[in-house]
Design an enzyme around this catalytic site. Structure first.
Site, PDB file in Angstrom:
ATOM      1  CG  HIS A   1       0.481   6.148  -0.768  1.00 29.04           C
ATOM      2  ND1 HIS A   1      -0.599   6.562  -1.505  1.00 29.04           N
ATOM      3  CD2 HIS A   1      -0.030   5.589   0.368  1.00 29.04           C
ATOM      4  CE1 HIS A   1      -1.717   6.277  -0.851  1.00 29.04           C
ATOM      5  NE2 HIS A   1      -1.397   5.677   0.283  1.00 29.04           N
TER       6      HIS A   1
ATOM      7  CG  HIS B   1      -1.795   1.201   1.324  1.00 30.22           C
ATOM      8  ND1 HIS B   1      -3.080   1.231   0.842  1.00 30.22           N
ATOM      9  CD2 HIS B   1      -1.575   2.447   1.839  1.00 30.22           C
ATOM     10  CE1 HIS B   1      -3.612   2.424   1.044  1.00 30.22           C
ATOM     11  NE2 HIS B   1      -2.718   3.186   1.661  1.00 30.22           N
ATOM     12  CD  GLU B   2       1.661   3.628   3.637  1.00 29.44           C
ATOM     13  OE1 GLU B   2       1.959   4.683   3.043  1.00 29.44           O
ATOM     14  OE2 GLU B   2       0.586   3.464   4.256  1.00 29.44           O
TER      15      GLU B   2
END
Length: 383
Positions: A38, A34-35
């Site tokens: 980003h 998920h990170e």
């Protein structure tokens, strides 16, 4: 109830590592990707990344890369964050005092210094990475391990069941439900389990002749192989386990990828259906779980094997990706909501409005965590 709760806690304590290690393994994979979503899109847009953290709180271990990003593992393993140049905190709230002292070249390296489209791309990349991870895991399982497919043929019918009332017959082969093609018994179960109390139009093949039936699945409490109780719709039929009705199906890369997409979409659809059911009062919110239940399920699934644990990671990845898209300030979806408003207005909301929004979002997230944890405790007490 008190003695059951104490016994459950004791059991959890004795097998603590058996729950903790699988839980951390699954959560770390999901949070990392998920990170990473980003991070990669931020770097692609020229944004300087200060911190990439798995977990919150004090740093346990970490290192600095060549670009100056601090990669670290933190003490509280319940999430993670990427902090950009110009951010005040891990929630990407701009540090206005710091931004006002930057040169134009430095501002172009900050997250607030990007266009609305670039900021939206960075935010949506996190949930998107979760969906892609889930698709990849599912595809890998279907390609290398396959899945057991059972024909949607009716073998037995329980007395007094929804299937008996609807006129099902032994030997019927289900072909479609509400227009959706059924290829396996699992396809049928997935639709029926989330349709308790709803009328379904079922098309069956009865000895070569098409027959259409109307059935209303009954809500029943079902225990899984680990003793966990789930409420779901049932017809009251069993599948045929005859050799000709059971096969192991593997897929090539393209087919496996598409099956991964279908599996991911099913989880999204079922989750949204469940949440919608809570809103209208058709579903009970006591099925919502938090970190304790995730840890418990991770430990249980780990006893089955690595493939089952990876399947759980894929399911959790979809859930986290979807949760983060909800339009709640503090979550990715809340940021996207603010950017949509900014795009329509031609200017961002005031700092005060955004601050109030983040405080409301924080309160909602905390309340959800407390509620989920309370459900977890009740679940332990009743198990």
């Amino acid at each position: 109830m008190g003695s059951n709760l104490l016994a459950s806690i004791n059991d959890l304590g004795l097998g603590f590592l058996g729950y903790l290690i699988p839980f951390l393994f699954v959560l770390t994979i999901v949070v990392f990707f998920h990170e990473l979503g980003h991070y990669l899109i931020a770097k692609w847009n020229g944004i300087k990344v200060l911190t990439f953290s798995i977990g919150f709180g004090p740093e346990i271990v970490g290192f600095d890369d060549r670009s100056g990003t601090r990669w670290k593992l933190s003490a509280i393993p319940l999430g993670g964050y990427v902090k950009f140049f110009g951010d005040e905190n891990a929630a990407s709230v701009p540090d206005q005092d710091a931004l006002s002292g930057l040169s134009e070249a430095e501002k172009r390296q900050t997250f607030p210094g990007q266009s609305v489209g670039a900021r939206a791309a960075v935010v949506v990349a996190g949930p998107l990475a979760n969906f892609l991870l889930a698709i990849a895991i599912f595809a890998g399982i279907f390609m290398f391990y396959g899945r057991q497919v059972t024909s949607p043929r009716v073998d037995t019918i329980q007395t007094g069941s929804a299937a008996e009332a609807a006129g099902f017959a032994v030997g019927d082969v289900v072909r479609a439900i509400d227009g959706r093609r059924i290829e396996s018994f699992s396809d049928m179960q997935r639709i029926v389990s989330g349709s308790a109390g709803q009328t379904l139009r079922v098309e069956v093949d009865r000895g070569g002749a098409p027959v259409t039936l109307s059935v209303v699945p009954m809500l029943r409490e079902i225990k899984d192989n680990f003793g966990n109780t789930h409420r779901q719709g049932v017809l009251g039929i069993t599948r045929s386990m005859a050799p000709e009705d059971v096969k192991l199906e593997t897929a090539g890369p393209l087919r496996a990828a598409w099956m991964g997409v279908e599996e991911t979409w099913f989880i999204v659809e079922r989750t949204l259906g469940y949440i919608g059911g809570i809103v209208v009062g058709r579903e009970s919110a006591d099925q919502l779980g938090g970190p304790i239940r995730i840890a418990q399920v991770s430990g249980q699934v780990a006893t089955v094997g690595f493939v089952a644990l990876m399947h759980l990671a894929a399911v959790l990845s979809v859930s986290i990706g979807l949760l983060n898209l909800f339009p709640v300030p503090l979550l990715d979806g809340g940021h996207l909501m603010f950017y949509a408003i900014e795009a329509v207005r031609g200017r961002p909301l005031s700092e005060r409005a955004q601050e109030v929004g983040f405080r409301i979002g924080f309160a909602l997230v905390i309340m959800l965590m407390i509620f989920a944890t309370f459900n977890d405790i009740l679940h332990l007490a009743s198990s």
